[in-house]
Scaffold this active site. Sequence first.
Site, PDB file in Angstrom:
ATOM      1  N   HIS A   4       0.880  -1.170   0.000  1.00 41.64           N
ATOM      2  CA  HIS A   4       0.000   0.000   0.000  1.00 41.64           C
ATOM      3  C   HIS A   4       0.918   1.221   0.000  1.00 41.64           C
ATOM      4  O   HIS A   4       2.040   1.156   0.530  1.00 41.64           O
ATOM      5  CB  HIS A   4      -0.834   0.096   1.276  1.00 41.64           C
ATOM      6  CG  HIS A   4      -1.736  -1.056   1.555  1.00 41.64           C
ATOM      7  ND1 HIS A   4      -1.318  -2.214   2.150  1.00 41.64           N
ATOM      8  CD2 HIS A   4      -3.075  -1.197   1.368  1.00 41.64           C
ATOM      9  CE1 HIS A   4      -2.352  -3.031   2.302  1.00 41.64           C
ATOM     10  NE2 HIS A   4      -3.425  -2.441   1.831  1.00 41.64           N
ATOM     11  N   ASP A  41      -0.898 -12.455   2.133  1.00 44.30           N
ATOM     12  CA  ASP A  41      -1.550 -11.437   2.963  1.00 44.30           C
ATOM     13  C   ASP A  41      -1.753 -12.094   4.334  1.00 44.30           C
ATOM     14  O   ASP A  41      -2.856 -12.430   4.742  1.00 44.30           O
ATOM     15  CB  ASP A  41      -2.876 -11.004   2.334  1.00 44.30           C
ATOM     16  CG  ASP A  41      -3.413  -9.730   2.977  1.00 44.30           C
ATOM     17  OD1 ASP A  41      -2.867  -9.338   4.028  1.00 44.30           O
ATOM     18  OD2 ASP A  41      -4.366  -9.147   2.444  1.00 44.30           O
ATOM     19  N   GLU A  80      -9.049 -13.694  -1.691  1.00 44.03           N
ATOM     20  CA  GLU A  80      -8.322 -13.954  -0.435  1.00 44.03           C
ATOM     21  C   GLU A  80      -9.038 -15.061   0.341  1.00 44.03           C
ATOM     22  O   GLU A  80     -10.254 -15.006   0.571  1.00 44.03           O
ATOM     23  CB  GLU A  80      -8.242 -12.673   0.405  1.00 44.03           C
ATOM     24  CG  GLU A  80      -7.548 -12.903   1.733  1.00 44.03           C
ATOM     25  CD  GLU A  80      -7.079 -11.626   2.415  1.00 44.03           C
ATOM     26  OE1 GLU A  80      -6.695 -10.670   1.713  1.00 44.03           O
ATOM     27  OE2 GLU A  80      -7.101 -11.602   3.650  1.00 44.03           O
ATOM     28  N   ASP A 125       2.633   1.930   3.216  1.00 45.40           N
ATOM     29  CA  ASP A 125       3.569   0.911   3.732  1.00 45.40           C
ATOM     30  C   ASP A 125       5.012   1.284   3.427  1.00 45.40           C
ATOM     31  O   ASP A 125       5.922   0.884   4.149  1.00 45.40           O
ATOM     32  CB  ASP A 125       3.323  -0.462   3.101  1.00 45.40           C
ATOM     33  CG  ASP A 125       1.918  -0.984   3.322  1.00 45.40           C
ATOM     34  OD1 ASP A 125       1.292  -0.577   4.310  1.00 45.40           O
ATOM     35  OD2 ASP A 125       1.461  -1.800   2.490  1.00 45.40           O
ATOM     36  N   ASP A 167      -4.752 -13.699  -2.598  1.00 39.63           N
ATOM     37  CA  ASP A 167      -4.148 -13.319  -1.323  1.00 39.63           C
ATOM     38  C   ASP A 167      -4.163 -14.577  -0.463  1.00 39.63           C
ATOM     39  O   ASP A 167      -5.219 -15.039  -0.009  1.00 39.63           O
ATOM     40  CB  ASP A 167      -4.911 -12.159  -0.657  1.00 39.63           C
ATOM     41  CG  ASP A 167      -4.280 -10.813  -1.006  1.00 39.63           C
ATOM     42  OD1 ASP A 167      -3.402 -10.776  -1.890  1.00 39.63           O
ATOM     43  OD2 ASP A 167      -4.656  -9.798  -0.385  1.00 39.63           O
ATOM     44  N   ASP A 209     -10.862 -11.418  10.405  1.00 38.21           N
ATOM     45  CA  ASP A 209      -9.841 -11.707   9.408  1.00 38.21           C
ATOM     46  C   ASP A 209      -8.500 -11.903  10.121  1.00 38.21           C
ATOM     47  O   ASP A 209      -7.769 -10.942  10.329  1.00 38.21           O
ATOM     48  CB  ASP A 209      -9.811 -10.468   8.488  1.00 38.21           C
ATOM     49  CG  ASP A 209      -9.092 -10.684   7.196  1.00 38.21           C
ATOM     50  OD1 ASP A 209      -8.828 -11.854   6.849  1.00 38.21           O
ATOM     51  OD2 ASP A 209      -8.800  -9.686   6.522  1.00 38.21           O
ATOM     52  N   GLU A 220     -10.684  -6.847  -4.817  1.00 39.16           N
ATOM     53  CA  GLU A 220     -10.507  -7.903  -3.810  1.00 39.16           C
ATOM     54  C   GLU A 220     -11.771  -7.980  -2.946  1.00 39.16           C
ATOM     55  O   GLU A 220     -12.026  -7.089  -2.128  1.00 39.16           O
ATOM     56  CB  GLU A 220      -9.276  -7.574  -2.946  1.00 39.16           C
ATOM     57  CG  GLU A 220      -8.976  -8.654  -1.927  1.00 39.16           C
ATOM     58  CD  GLU A 220      -7.717  -8.349  -1.118  1.00 39.16           C
ATOM     59  OE1 GLU A 220      -6.731  -7.829  -1.669  1.00 39.16           O
ATOM     60  OE2 GLU A 220      -7.734  -8.648   0.091  1.00 39.16           O
ATOM     61  N   HIS A 245     -11.061 -14.007   3.419  1.00 35.77           N
ATOM     62  CA  HIS A 245     -12.260 -13.245   3.049  1.00 35.77           C
ATOM     63  C   HIS A 245     -13.361 -14.197   2.558  1.00 35.77           C
ATOM     64  O   HIS A 245     -14.538 -13.964   2.812  1.00 35.77           O
ATOM     65  CB  HIS A 245     -11.938 -12.227   1.951  1.00 35.77           C
ATOM     66  CG  HIS A 245     -10.960 -11.171   2.372  1.00 35.77           C
ATOM     67  ND1 HIS A 245     -10.548 -10.165   1.531  1.00 35.77           N
ATOM     68  CD2 HIS A 245     -10.310 -10.958   3.546  1.00 35.77           C
ATOM     69  CE1 HIS A 245      -9.693  -9.374   2.168  1.00 35.77           C
ATOM     70  NE2 HIS A 245      -9.521  -9.851   3.382  1.00 35.77           N
ATOM     71  N   ASP A 298      -5.854 -13.502   9.155  1.00 31.75           N
ATOM     72  CA  ASP A 298      -4.685 -13.422   8.261  1.00 31.75           C
ATOM     73  C   ASP A 298      -3.537 -14.331   8.703  1.00 31.75           C
ATOM     74  O   ASP A 298      -2.384 -13.883   8.824  1.00 31.75           O
ATOM     75  CB  ASP A 298      -4.174 -11.968   8.166  1.00 31.75           C
ATOM     76  CG  ASP A 298      -5.050 -11.086   7.282  1.00 31.75           C
ATOM     77  OD1 ASP A 298      -5.863 -11.625   6.514  1.00 31.75           O
ATOM     78  OD2 ASP A 298      -4.906  -9.846   7.366  1.00 31.75           O
TER      79      ASP A 298
HETATM   80  C1  XUL Z   1      -7.679  -6.467   4.093  1.00 32.82           C
HETATM   81  C2  XUL Z   1      -6.835  -6.907   2.980  1.00 32.82           C
HETATM   82  C3  XUL Z   1      -5.933  -5.877   2.390  1.00 32.82           C
HETATM   83  C4  XUL Z   1      -5.841  -5.940   0.909  1.00 32.82           C
HETATM   84  C5  XUL Z   1      -5.077  -4.812   0.302  1.00 32.82           C
HETATM   85  O1  XUL Z   1      -8.424  -7.461   4.652  1.00 32.82           O
HETATM   86  O2  XUL Z   1      -6.864  -8.046   2.599  1.00 32.82           O
HETATM   87  O3  XUL Z   1      -4.676  -6.021   2.963  1.00 32.82           O
HETATM   88  O4  XUL Z   1      -5.271  -7.135   0.488  1.00 32.82           O
HETATM   89  O5  XUL Z   1      -5.532  -3.581   0.702  1.00 32.82           O
HETATM   90 CO    CO Z   2      -5.876  -9.033   1.086  1.00 36.05          CO
END
Ligand code: XUL
Ligand code: CO
Length: 436
Positions: A99, A337, A266, A102, A294, A305, A230, A269, A307
């Site tokens: 991003h 991610d 993702e 970042d 992702d 989430d 996404e 998600h 991750d």
């Molecule tokens: C948020 C997410 C983000 C996107 C990019 O849940 O997945 O990190 O991948 O903005």
């Molecule tokens: Co993501």
Amino acid sequence: MKNYQEITKVAYEGSTSKEPFAFKYYDPDEVIAGKPMREHLRFALSYWHTICAEGVDMFGGGTMDKKMGKTDPMEIFKAKADFAFELMDKLQIDYYCFHDVDIAPEGATWEESLGYFRQMVDYVGQLQKEHGKKLLWNTANNFGDKKFMAGAATSCSADVFAIAAAKVKAGLDAALKLNAEGYVFWGGREGYETLLNTDMGLELDNLGRFMQMAVDYKKKIGFTGDFYIEPKPKEPTKHQYDFDAATCMNFLRTYGLEKEFKLNIEANHATLAGHTFQHEIRTAAVNGAFGSIDANQGDLFLGWDTDQFPTNVYDTTLAMYEILKAGGFTKGGLNFDAKARRMSNTFEDILLSYIAGMDTFALGLRKALALIDDGRIDEFVANRYRSYRDGIGAKIVAGETSLEELADYALTVPSFDVESGRQEYLESVVNNILFS
Ligand code: XUL
Ligand code: CO
């Protein structure tokens, strides 16, 4: 265990190795099914989790310092970039994703932030060349700052819409300069908390207008990377407009954008939306919109989430099966991610978590290819739908029949038996391939 500095390169040692800092299944240059594993998998490092996140959660501060011993903001971000590229070298990762916020410090004004961002784009561009790495995609963080509290392209404020557009423009300029393979739009706070204060129709139309402007600018500057949306159903807002793959396709078609975007799916998600990872990839693929992944996993007992780094081979096998069936990656790849857990707070843990994730997808790739080679599943599915290959079925598929003809035909069918779906048998075939 060795320490972070001692490890210069994580090498492939095979499945019998007990070395923690070695790949057991990922052999980057091994050619399988016509290309090296690194080209099948196109692994990417996520800058926000790996280079920035320090383990902060709702109940406590960081458990890991990633300021690299620096205090001046630009020095911190340069040292982070140096660290990122060294890490990619150690892990044999070819791509990265970021991003805007970042990679560069934020200034007191937008103009100042833009200046820092452009300097850092040049800096990472130089590192890309030196280390032979590529940008899989970049994106704009249009959700973190207070001004985005009611969304960005779907904000109630036109000024916020404008600053969000400015950030995407700067991101696309960076994507062009860094020769990115793609650019991602994740909704951030594009959604709502309550319909009592929300003009949903205007917000969705504005989101459509925003995306169209991004497409126009992409074409104007000659950026040839792929655009991805996404999907995510909830978090941070209660309802996110990009709920899941099917909702995104509906949005894209409504605004005539379906030829301009693919989807970045993702895993976590998907499960938050009540779907499997496999379902979301299949949905993207059948809509001609499979783009990128992702890679992570959630915890099915938690509703947010998390991750986590992917370690579930069953899921990665079925994901790679879908990806291979969709023709594999073109400009997309597998972006982790994912973040090491808050208690996994050493630099060694960063390596170990990437090794776990990369090996899990590498094993998934090997097993997915084995499933396809084995042929039992494909053969079963092909046979299951054989009635559409000739006779009345072929006419249905070709669009050459009518309700009247089908009504006449139905009178000639003696019985309407449907064969067993054999789910348990097929699941046992997957186990047979996984554990042999
Ligand atoms: C948020 C997410 C983000 C996107 C990019 O849940 O997945 O990190 O991948 O903005
Ligand atoms: Co993501």
